[in-house]
Design a protein around this motif. Structure first.
Motif, PDB file in Angstrom:
ATOM      1  N   ARG A 103       0.801  -1.222   0.000  1.00 50.87           N
ATOM      2  CA  ARG A 103       0.000   0.000   0.000  1.00 50.87           C
ATOM      3  C   ARG A 103       0.839   1.281   0.000  1.00 50.87           C
ATOM      4  NH1 ARG A 103      -5.745   1.483   1.891  1.00 50.87           N
ATOM      5  NH2 ARG A 103      -6.846   0.177   0.397  1.00 50.87           N
ATOM      6  N   SER A 104       2.078   1.178   0.410  1.00 53.31           N
ATOM      7  CA  SER A 104       2.942   2.354   0.349  1.00 53.31           C
ATOM      8  C   SER A 104       3.214   2.761  -1.098  1.00 53.31           C
ATOM      9  CB  SER A 104       4.268   2.080   1.067  1.00 53.31           C
ATOM     10  OG  SER A 104       5.088   1.187   0.320  1.00 53.31           O
ATOM     11  N   ILE A 105       2.999   1.831  -2.020  1.00 56.16           N
ATOM     12  CA  ILE A 105       3.186   2.085  -3.455  1.00 56.16           C
ATOM     13  C   ILE A 105       1.838   2.217  -4.166  1.00 56.16           C
ATOM     14  CG2 ILE A 105       4.262   1.261  -5.578  1.00 56.16           C
ATOM     15  CD1 ILE A 105       6.274   1.952  -3.395  1.00 56.16           C
ATOM     16  N   VAL A 106       0.904   1.343  -3.847  1.00 51.05           N
ATOM     17  CA  VAL A 106      -0.421   1.327  -4.488  1.00 51.05           C
ATOM     18  C   VAL A 106      -1.479   1.495  -3.388  1.00 51.05           C
ATOM     19  CG1 VAL A 106      -2.020   0.066  -5.975  1.00 51.05           C
ATOM     20  CG2 VAL A 106       0.449  -0.207  -6.290  1.00 51.05           C
ATOM     21  N   PRO A 107      -1.878   2.736  -3.068  1.00 50.07           N
ATOM     22  CA  PRO A 107      -2.780   2.983  -1.934  1.00 50.07           C
ATOM     23  C   PRO A 107      -4.142   2.326  -2.054  1.00 50.07           C
ATOM     24  CG  PRO A 107      -1.710   5.006  -2.652  1.00 50.07           C
ATOM     25  CD  PRO A 107      -1.405   3.981  -3.684  1.00 50.07           C
ATOM     26  N   GLU A 108      -4.578   1.992  -3.277  1.00 43.59           N
ATOM     27  CA  GLU A 108      -5.900   1.394  -3.451  1.00 43.59           C
ATOM     28  C   GLU A 108      -5.886  -0.134  -3.354  1.00 43.59           C
ATOM     29  OE1 GLU A 108      -4.538   2.379  -7.772  1.00 43.59           O
ATOM     30  OE2 GLU A 108      -4.108   3.002  -5.708  1.00 43.59           O
ATOM     31  N   ALA A 109      -4.721  -0.738  -3.151  1.00 40.85           N
ATOM     32  CA  ALA A 109      -4.620  -2.199  -3.129  1.00 40.85           C
ATOM     33  C   ALA A 109      -5.405  -2.798  -1.965  1.00 40.85           C
ATOM     34  CB  ALA A 109      -3.152  -2.610  -3.031  1.00 40.85           C
ATOM     35  N   LYS A 110      -5.917  -4.007  -2.190  1.00 38.62           N
ATOM     36  CA  LYS A 110      -6.568  -4.787  -1.144  1.00 38.62           C
ATOM     37  C   LYS A 110      -5.949  -6.176  -1.098  1.00 38.62           C
ATOM     38  CE  LYS A 110     -10.923  -2.252  -1.040  1.00 38.62           C
ATOM     39  NZ  LYS A 110     -12.419  -2.342  -0.995  1.00 38.62           N
ATOM     40  N   MET A 111      -6.264  -6.938  -0.046  1.00 40.00           N
ATOM     41  CA  MET A 111      -5.641  -8.252   0.092  1.00 40.00           C
ATOM     42  C   MET A 111      -6.622  -9.278   0.640  1.00 40.00           C
ATOM     43  SD  MET A 111      -2.032  -9.341   1.934  1.00 40.00           S
ATOM     44  CE  MET A 111      -2.507  -9.138   3.654  1.00 40.00           C
ATOM     45  N   ASP A 112      -6.562 -10.492   0.065  1.00 46.55           N
ATOM     46  CA  ASP A 112      -7.285 -11.654   0.581  1.00 46.55           C
ATOM     47  C   ASP A 112      -6.285 -12.574   1.271  1.00 46.55           C
ATOM     48  OD1 ASP A 112      -9.647 -10.730  -0.460  1.00 46.55           O
ATOM     49  OD2 ASP A 112      -9.764 -12.195  -2.101  1.00 46.55           O
ATOM     50  N   VAL A 113      -6.678 -13.119   2.405  1.00 48.75           N
ATOM     51  CA  VAL A 113      -5.831 -14.049   3.162  1.00 48.75           C
ATOM     52  C   VAL A 113      -6.554 -15.386   3.277  1.00 48.75           C
ATOM     53  CG1 VAL A 113      -4.770 -14.539   5.400  1.00 48.75           C
ATOM     54  CG2 VAL A 113      -4.733 -12.202   4.489  1.00 48.75           C
ATOM     55  N   LYS A 114      -5.824 -16.456   3.030  1.00 44.41           N
ATOM     56  CA  LYS A 114      -6.376 -17.808   3.158  1.00 44.41           C
ATOM     57  C   LYS A 114      -5.468 -18.626   4.078  1.00 44.41           C
ATOM     58  CE  LYS A 114      -9.015 -21.394   1.930  1.00 44.41           C
ATOM     59  NZ  LYS A 114     -10.460 -21.485   2.249  1.00 44.41           N
ATOM     60  N   TYR A 115      -6.045 -19.171   5.166  1.00 44.86           N
ATOM     61  CA  TYR A 115      -5.266 -19.980   6.109  1.00 44.86           C
ATOM     62  C   TYR A 115      -5.232 -21.446   5.677  1.00 44.86           C
ATOM     63  CZ  TYR A 115      -5.444 -16.014   9.348  1.00 44.86           C
ATOM     64  OH  TYR A 115      -5.308 -14.779   9.935  1.00 44.86           O
ATOM     65  N   THR A 116      -4.046 -22.048   5.822  1.00 40.32           N
ATOM     66  CA  THR A 116      -3.892 -23.467   5.508  1.00 40.32           C
ATOM     67  C   THR A 116      -4.099 -24.344   6.738  1.00 40.32           C
ATOM     68  OG1 THR A 116      -1.518 -23.466   5.987  1.00 40.32           O
ATOM     69  CG2 THR A 116      -2.194 -22.911   3.734  1.00 40.32           C
ATOM     70  N   ASN A 117      -3.899 -23.761   7.945  1.00 39.73           N
ATOM     71  CA  ASN A 117      -3.957 -24.490   9.210  1.00 39.73           C
ATOM     72  C   ASN A 117      -2.943 -25.630   9.263  1.00 39.73           C
ATOM     73  OD1 ASN A 117      -6.068 -22.972  10.562  1.00 39.73           O
ATOM     74  ND2 ASN A 117      -7.417 -23.776   8.968  1.00 39.73           N
ATOM     75  N   THR A 118      -1.808 -25.392   8.643  1.00 41.13           N
ATOM     76  CA  THR A 118      -0.648 -26.272   8.738  1.00 41.13           C
ATOM     77  C   THR A 118       0.569 -25.429   8.382  1.00 41.13           C
ATOM     78  OG1 THR A 118       0.450 -28.253   7.870  1.00 41.13           O
ATOM     79  CG2 THR A 118      -0.966 -27.049   6.349  1.00 41.13           C
ATOM     80  N   TRP A 119       1.716 -25.778   8.962  1.00 42.56           N
ATOM     81  CA  TRP A 119       2.926 -25.030   8.622  1.00 42.56           C
ATOM     82  C   TRP A 119       3.512 -25.475   7.286  1.00 42.56           C
ATOM     83  CZ3 TRP A 119       3.666 -20.650  10.786  1.00 42.56           C
ATOM     84  CH2 TRP A 119       3.397 -20.425  12.134  1.00 42.56           C
ATOM     85  N   SER A 120       3.312 -26.727   6.952  1.00 39.66           N
ATOM     86  CA  SER A 120       4.020 -27.243   5.779  1.00 39.66           C
ATOM     87  C   SER A 120       3.231 -28.367   5.108  1.00 39.66           C
ATOM     88  CB  SER A 120       5.408 -27.762   6.199  1.00 39.66           C
ATOM     89  OG  SER A 120       6.138 -28.206   5.093  1.00 39.66           O
ATOM     90  N   ASN A 121       2.507 -27.979   4.022  1.00 38.57           N
ATOM     91  CA  ASN A 121       1.778 -28.981   3.241  1.00 38.57           C
ATOM     92  C   ASN A 121       1.689 -28.453   1.808  1.00 38.57           C
ATOM     93  OD1 ASN A 121      -0.553 -30.322   1.909  1.00 38.57           O
ATOM     94  ND2 ASN A 121      -0.721 -31.388   3.879  1.00 38.57           N
ATOM     95  N   TYR A 122       2.468 -29.047   0.928  1.00 37.41           N
ATOM     96  CA  TYR A 122       2.584 -28.538  -0.445  1.00 37.41           C
ATOM     97  C   TYR A 122       1.234 -28.443  -1.143  1.00 37.41           C
ATOM     98  CZ  TYR A 122       4.004 -28.304  -5.361  1.00 37.41           C
ATOM     99  OH  TYR A 122       4.139 -27.929  -6.678  1.00 37.41           O
ATOM    100  N   SER A 123       0.444 -29.507  -1.115  1.00 40.98           N
ATOM    101  CA  SER A 123      -0.805 -29.519  -1.884  1.00 40.98           C
ATOM    102  C   SER A 123      -1.813 -28.522  -1.327  1.00 40.98           C
ATOM    103  CB  SER A 123      -1.395 -30.927  -1.920  1.00 40.98           C
ATOM    104  OG  SER A 123      -1.696 -31.388  -0.616  1.00 40.98           O
ATOM    105  N   ILE A 124      -1.903 -28.416   0.007  1.00 39.70           N
ATOM    106  CA  ILE A 124      -2.839 -27.457   0.605  1.00 39.70           C
ATOM    107  C   ILE A 124      -2.420 -26.027   0.277  1.00 39.70           C
ATOM    108  CG2 ILE A 124      -3.735 -26.509   2.769  1.00 39.70           C
ATOM    109  CD1 ILE A 124      -3.663 -29.320   3.929  1.00 39.70           C
ATOM    110  N   GLU A 125      -1.136 -25.738   0.384  1.00 41.19           N
ATOM    111  CA  GLU A 125      -0.642 -24.391   0.085  1.00 41.19           C
ATOM    112  C   GLU A 125      -0.881 -24.023  -1.380  1.00 41.19           C
ATOM    113  OE1 GLU A 125       3.414 -23.858   1.538  1.00 41.19           O
ATOM    114  OE2 GLU A 125       2.954 -25.259   3.172  1.00 41.19           O
TER     115      GLU A 125
END
Length: 403
Positions: free
Chosen positions: A202-224
């Protein structure tokens, strides 16, 4: 005459006492400061060298072995899943005679604290935990972590510059300026990290937005990878991550022929698996602490007085100023013009304490208690009291957590 003899006698006695006093002090110093010939050092790892997070610890471990040579004997417990607490591995290291034990995941902290209380002669160094100064305080239980929000923020700036380039070239419209984040868990460390990344964007693109998706695991290739695919399907054109595999990078690379989407990594450079989409990565450099802690124990010194960093009781952390945070290879074939220069500028500014990351016209909402909010117009200082991150608010209206 008697007075002169008495004065002479007092002078001799005083001198003798001073000699005894200095000799005693010298003996105490020799007793407490005498260095050890060698120590046995144990490491408890959640993964192994194939997982980027653990690989960074192993780099630091090997640096200590190279520097200290036969003064340290190393015992490693790999693939000790932190969800199980690590107690068996820690108990084994204690029984095998370790003088110093490093535990790499916050999931080990209960077991590490327990054994620190049982074995005050062994030093326990727990990464990423916030509890070294909580009662009961054990002088042999220490916590440490690099101030990674600094690297996350710079990664976000580089992503923002690429996003701005896409806007200028007409690849996306302003309403399509959206980034995605593959996040492991809704933990404070993760929330603090993706917020820093987003504020960099946002310091570069003030109108940007973000979606966050949790995997509920630290390390899982297919889920990530699946999470990254879902975020891309939701219109995200740059994907970052706080997860431990290359799944999100591969998702971006596979999508590139159909849709221009880019990637920002963590813990390792991911340019090898995503040469046309991966922009940059950041990582914590554990070497200054791990090497320094080994040296401190060898020299019978208190770790927090020996290792250079920001000390909070039995806890210590640092950022770019002590090389605890590192930006990895910039993909100059993909990144926006001026990215390399911007990285250098921001690292200099972080070292001078000139960058305020968590500040702006935003309201943060506590995901555990929606009635609890924070006004970022007043700013927030991350890592003020602890090396572990403490910012745990989701920015209202601009960050969406995808269920």
């Amino acid at each position: 005459m008697k007075d002169k003899k008495m004065t002479y006698l007092i002078t001799i006695i005083t001198a003798a006492l001073m000699i005894i006093l200095f000799a005693t002090i010298h003996f105490i110093r020799l007793s407490t400061d005498k260095s050890r010939e060698y120590i046995t050092v144990g490491f408890v790892y959640d993964g192994d060298e194939s997982t980027p997070y653990t690989a960074n610890f192993i780099k630091a471990q090997k640096a200590a072995e190279r520097k200290l040579g036969d003064r340290i004997r190393v015992i490693v417990k790999n693939n000790t899943h932190s969800e199980l607490g690590g107690e068996e591995a820690i108990a084994e290291l204690v029984s095998e005679g370790c003088d110093l034990i490093f535990t790499s995941s916050i999931g080990y902290r209960e077991a590490a604290r327990k054994y620190a209380g049982l074995h005050p002669d062994i030093q326990f160094c727990q990464a990423t935990a916030p509890d070294a100064n909580e009662a009961p305080v054990y002088e042999n239980y220490h916590t440490f972590m690099g101030e990674i929000y600094q690297g996350r923020y710079i990664s976000g700036v580089i992503a923002g510059m690429k996003l701005n380039q896409m806007l200028e070239e007409g690849i996306i419209r302003p309403e399509e300026a959206k980034v995605g984040y593959v996040a492991a868990y809704p933990y404070t460390e993760v929330i603090s990290g993706y917020t820093a990344f987003f504020l960099g964007v946002r310091s570069i693109v003030p109108e940007a937005k973000m979606d966050v998706k949790y995997t509920n695991t630290w390390s899982n290739y297919s889920i990530e990878k699946d999470c990254a695919d879902e975020l891309i399907a939701r219109g995200c054109v740059i994907i970052s991550q706080h997860s431990d595999t290359t799944g999100p990078a591969v998702a971006c690379e596979e999508m590139y022929a159909e849709k221009k989407v880019y990637h920002v990594g963590y813990n390792k450079s991911m340019i090898d698996v995503a040469p046309t989409t991966s922009l940059i990565s950041a990582r914590i450099n554990w070497e200054p602490y791990i090497v320094g802690a080994c040296e401190a124990v060898l020299e019978n010194k208190k770790i927090e007085r020996y290792v250079e960093g920001n000390v909070h009781g039995n806890d210590i952390g640092a950022g770019f100023e002590q090389e605890w945070v590192e930006m990895l290879e910039l993909n100059t074939l993909v990144a926006a013009d001026g990215s390399a220069e911007k990285i250098e500028e921001l690292i200099r500014d972080f070292r001078k304490g000139k960058v305020e990351v968590y500040k702006g016209n935003y309201t943060g909402v506590d995901p555990q208690d929606p009635g609890k909010t924070i006004d970022l117009n007043e700013g927030f200082e991350e890592n003020k009291d602890n090396s572990a991150p403490s910012f745990s608010y989701v920015l209202k209206d601009v960050i969406t957590v995808v269920e």
